[in-house]
Write an enzyme that holds these catalytic residues in place. Structure first.
Site, PDB file in Angstrom:
ATOM      1  N   PHE A 224      11.678  -4.544  -6.928  1.00  0.00           N
ATOM      2  CA  PHE A 224      11.440  -3.392  -7.804  1.00  0.00           C
ATOM      3  C   PHE A 224      11.100  -2.185  -6.951  1.00  0.00           C
ATOM      4  CE2 PHE A 224       8.895  -0.541 -10.417  1.00  0.00           C
ATOM      5  CZ  PHE A 224       9.719  -0.413 -11.528  1.00  0.00           C
TER       6      PHE A 224
ATOM      7  N   ASP B  61       8.780  -0.949   1.231  1.00  0.00           N
ATOM      8  CA  ASP B  61       8.226  -0.408  -0.011  1.00  0.00           C
ATOM      9  C   ASP B  61       6.842  -1.027  -0.185  1.00  0.00           C
ATOM     10  OD1 ASP B  61       7.387   0.125  -2.565  1.00  0.00           O
ATOM     11  OD2 ASP B  61       9.333  -0.223  -3.502  1.00  0.00           O
TER      12      ASP B  61
ATOM     13  N   LYS C  94       0.781   4.197  -6.016  1.00  0.00           N
ATOM     14  CA  LYS C  94      -0.184   3.379  -6.763  1.00  0.00           C
ATOM     15  C   LYS C  94      -1.622   3.537  -6.227  1.00  0.00           C
ATOM     16  CE  LYS C  94       2.659   0.237  -9.333  1.00  0.00           C
ATOM     17  NZ  LYS C  94       3.949  -0.289  -8.921  1.00  0.00           N
TER      18      LYS C  94
END
Ligand SMILES: *Cc1c(COP(=O)(O)O)cnc(C)c1O
Length: 436
Positions: free
Chosen positions: A165, A250, A279
């Site tokens: 993702f 990532d 995040k």
């Protein structure tokens, strides 16, 4: 002089009206919001540390951390101070000027990581979008096709993992390895190959001189809390070097202290060329960052890429305070200690109820894969926990995910686990009464 103007509305527009003075409730969501989310039944209005309170004053323990975002819990006094201090100074100047918080944050990230240069944006997807565009640009600059006039290159392929993702922009969903997120959005960007995660042979077969980048999550978060093996990440590094491709990590979910190191690459003995962070980096204030080396950064010259809010003073002031707390040795030590506590307590609960197939993860990114009998029932566990005053996450239908604050206390974990135990007990009791 004004001319008459008739307001032309599309023939398909409905005339639905809302009650502007009705109290705001969960029902309001269904009246005024695009239905792309299915939020829980309660609305949190206040948070402190690892506790949240809803509109009716009911208390929740937060094992979800706003999807691995609230890295230092809610309303941490140092972070509130950083935000309010900055709020009274300056909010926004855009990138025609630079600002002190952005420079201080970039300097701190450069000091603490492999990187020499930082690009700021507002989310994980944007950080990945920047990383992927940069990789294409580097290849276009260094390996142009013969006679190329508009930056054409044969070296444009991006290799990514199935089940990964990377965000929800069109480029990042296309690079992500979950077809359900691209369905209905075609035509999609091309030049993207997907390989099974942790499969070195498949990777070797996919990477070639046409590859401009390989993008990997050190731990697949959304994909089910699955870690890459060290051997795999070493193979990515070696293949990228061999084919002059860039290695992109990532770390939007695995970064910012989540695994017990400031970034997960520090655990796995492979240093990327580009790293993306978001995040937890903002602890709840939107920010994203792309970290890279001086040499690679040079390919993003003036005007090549940008975003209005990237490096916003408010976001950077908050992030600097968050990063300061996260990178403190006590915080990283707490991540390790609470990890052990989570594993011990989840395994204990599993001995009692037998609901998990496996408990896995690193630091405070923990996944509990449901046993065969409960396969696909993740959401039922989330709802059962909600009833007990506990917030947890899922990562796909089969995996319960825990991503609490990195400074959650031993007591909060203990109390949260009691609620979790009660939730599992209730779910099992309901199941047997249905079966009886
Ligand atoms: C959440 C996430 C993203 C997307 O971040 P947004 O801030 O939602 O755009 C990208 N990559 C990974 C690994 C993520 O977990």
């Amino acid at each position: 002089m004004t001319t008459e103007c008739k307001l032309l509305t599309p023939t398909t527009q409905s005339t639905q009206s809302t009650q502007a003075d009705a109290p705001i409730s969960r029902a309001t969501f269904d009246q005024v919001m695009v239905p792309n989310y299915a939020p829980g039944a309660f609305i949190p209005v206040r948070g402190h540390g690892s506790r949240l309170w809803d509109q009716s004053g009911r208390e929740f323990i937060d094992f979800a951390g706003g999807i691995a975002v609230s890295a230092v819990g809610h309303t941490h006094p140092k972070v509130v101070k950083a935000l309010t201090d900055q709020a009274n100074k300056i909010w926004h100047v855009a990138n025609v000027l630079t600002n002190e918080p952005a420079l201080a944050l970039a300097r701190s990230l450069v000091e603490k990581t492999f990187a020499d240069r930082v690009f700021f944006c507002n989310s994980g997807a944007e950080a990945n979008e920047a990383a992927l565009k940069l990789a294409r640009k580097v290849a276009s600059d260094n390996y142009p096709s013969p006679g190329a006039e508009h930056g054409e290159t044969e070296k444009f392929e991006i290799v990514s993992c199935l089940n990964s993702f990377h965000g929800r922009t069109l480029f990042t969903v296309s690079v992500g390895g979950q077809p359900k997120y691209t369905q209905g959005f075609g035509p999609l960007p091309s030049g993207i190959k997907h390989v099974p995660y942790n499969d070195i042979e498949a990777l070797r077969a996919a990477v070639s001189d046409k590859t401009c980048a390989v993008i990997v999550e050190p731990i697949q978060g959304e994909g089910g809390v699955t870690a890459a093996t060290k051997e795999y990440l070493h193979a990515v590094r070696e293949l990228c070097d061999q084919h002059h491709a860039l290695m992109i990590f990532d770390e939007v979910q695995s970064g910012a202290g989540r695994t017990g190191s400031l970034y997960a690459y520090m655990n796995c003995c492979a240093v990327p060329d580009i790293l993306t962070s978001a995040k937890g980096l903002g602890g709840g204030f939107p920010i994203g960052a792309m970290l890279t080396t001086e040499k690679i950064a040079a390919h993003f010259g003036v005007g090549s890429h940008g975003t209005t809010y990237g490096g916003n003073p408010l976001a950077c002031a908050v992030s600097l305070a968050v990063l300061d707390i996260i990178s403190a040795p006590e915080t990283l030590a707490n991540v390790a200690a609470r990890h052990d506590q989570f594993f011990a307590m989840l395994n204990e609960i599993n001995r009692k109820y037998g609901v998990f197939k496996e408990v896995r993860g690193q630091g405070l990114l923990i996944g509990a894969e449901l046993a065969e009998k409960w396969a696909g029932r993740g959401k039922d566990f989330v709802k059962a926990c909600e009833k007990q005053g506990l917030m947890i996450l899922i990562a796909g239908p089969n995996v319960l995910r825990f991503a609490p604050s990195l400074i959650i206390t031993q007591e909060d974990v203990e109390q949260g686990m009691k609620r979790f135990d009660a939730a599992v007990a209730e779910l099992l009791a309901a199941e047997t009464s249905v079966a009886a």
